[in-house]
Design an enzyme around this catalytic site. Structure first.
Site, PDB file in Angstrom:
ATOM      1  N   HIS A  95       0.851  -1.197   0.000  1.00  0.00           N
ATOM      2  CA  HIS A  95       0.000   0.000   0.000  1.00  0.00           C
ATOM      3  C   HIS A  95       0.889   1.251   0.000  1.00  0.00           C
ATOM      4  CE1 HIS A  95      -2.816   3.072   1.311  1.00  0.00           C
ATOM      5  NE2 HIS A  95      -3.767   2.278   0.844  1.00  0.00           N
ATOM      6  N   GLU A 165      -3.801   2.265  -7.361  1.00  0.00           N
ATOM      7  CA  GLU A 165      -4.183   3.370  -6.475  1.00  0.00           C
ATOM      8  C   GLU A 165      -3.274   4.557  -6.728  1.00  0.00           C
ATOM      9  OE1 GLU A 165      -6.370   2.089  -2.771  1.00  0.00           O
ATOM     10  OE2 GLU A 165      -4.276   1.732  -2.310  1.00  0.00           O
TER      11      GLU A 165
HETATM   12  P1  PGA Z   1      -9.398   6.433   0.245  1.00  0.00           P
HETATM   13  O1  PGA Z   1      -8.206   5.389   0.470  1.00  0.00           O
HETATM   14  O2  PGA Z   1     -10.588   5.631  -0.216  1.00  0.00           O
HETATM   15  O3  PGA Z   1      -9.576   7.055   1.573  1.00  0.00           O
HETATM   16  O4  PGA Z   1      -8.917   7.366  -0.837  1.00  0.00           O
HETATM   17  C1  PGA Z   1      -7.961   4.367  -0.440  1.00  0.00           C
HETATM   18  C2  PGA Z   1      -6.721   3.637  -0.024  1.00  0.00           C
HETATM   19  O5  PGA Z   1      -5.717   4.271   0.341  1.00  0.00           O
HETATM   20  O6  PGA Z   1      -6.701   2.390  -0.025  1.00  0.00           O
END
Ligand code: PGA
Length: 251
Positions: A95, A165
């Protein structure tokens, strides 16, 4: 059951186990009302007890991070066998918030392989901090995929989940445009097929970054994704229920 995978990444929330139980109950009720495939990634200290209290089958559990070592002198780390015993079947790997604290592509390579060996499905997160017209971010993503998948046996390629992401889209209310995600999904698939063969064609790609109850359906419909990774909205029982409701309308 909706085939859309929704990962609820609670991050370091909520502050007490009492509240975690409340949030989990709200999540469970929402899943019962709007049948969905939800994967909850709570803080690891809550995992075992939340898992033990849950008697259903629709929600599965996920670690937010795992060690690639199975045991030993690694203060503060949690091993795959430990997390598995506490109930996980998935593990988030790489992540961006872990990468910001020093996790490297090499670390993700070892974690992905260790998770597979432990029969835990890795959710490998990749995403660039910024974009510019030169398209440098594509090389960055390609490198993260190349190294992250380097130790994966060919037969297992499609069992890994990739979560794209973009860091610039995390933590707000405005997600990336679904049509841009569609392009990125094509790029991710093409890259992995090129590097590791046809098996990669069928792997699941998720989108994460500011997904909420208003934009989730559009992203699933037009983004070419198998699911969503949801951060802050998953820690609000009411908003998360609305998100599942909206997804169920298009299932
Ligand atoms: P968010 O986070 O939905 O708060 O943007 C997503 C993530 O970091 O997995």
């Amino acid at each position: 059951m909706s085939k859309v995978l929704v990962v609820a990444n609670w991050k370091m929330n909520p502050p007490s186990f009492q509240e975690a139980k409340g949030l989990f109950d709200a999540t469970r009720k929402a899943v019962e009302k709007y049948p969905s495939s939800v994967i909850v990634a709570p803080p690891s200290i809550y995992l075992r007890e939340l898992h033990a209290r849950y008697k259903g089958r629709s929600i599965r559990f996920c670690a937010q991070d795992v060690s690639y070592d199975a045991r030993g002198a690694h203060t503060g780390e949690i091993s795959l066998p430990q997390a598995k015993e506490a109930g996980i079947v998935y593990a988030i790997v790489g992540h961006s918030e872990r990468r910001a604290r020093g996790e490297t592509n090499e670390d993700t390579r070892k974690k992905v392989a260790a998770a597979l060996a432990a029969r835990v499905t890795p959710i490998l997160c990749v995403g660039e901090a910024k974009r510019d017209a030169s398209g440098e971010h594509l090389e960055f993503i390609k490198e993260a995929l190349r190294i992250g998948f380097a130790d994966v046996p060919t037969a297992k390629i499609s069992s890994i989940i990739v979560a794209y992401e973009p860091i610039w889209a995390i933590g707000g209310e405005e997600a990336m445009k679904p049509r841009d995600m569609h392009e990125m999904a094509i790029f991710i698939r093409k890259t992995l097929v090129g590097l590791y063969g046809e098996g990669a064609r069928s792997l699941k790609i998720l989108y994460g970054g500011s997904i909420n109850e208003s934009n989730a359906s559009d992203m699933v419909r037009a983004g070419d994704v198998s699911g969503l990774l949801v951060g802050h909205v998953s820690t609000d029982g009411v908003r998360f229920a609305a998100l599942l409701e909206n997804l169920s309308k298009q299932a």
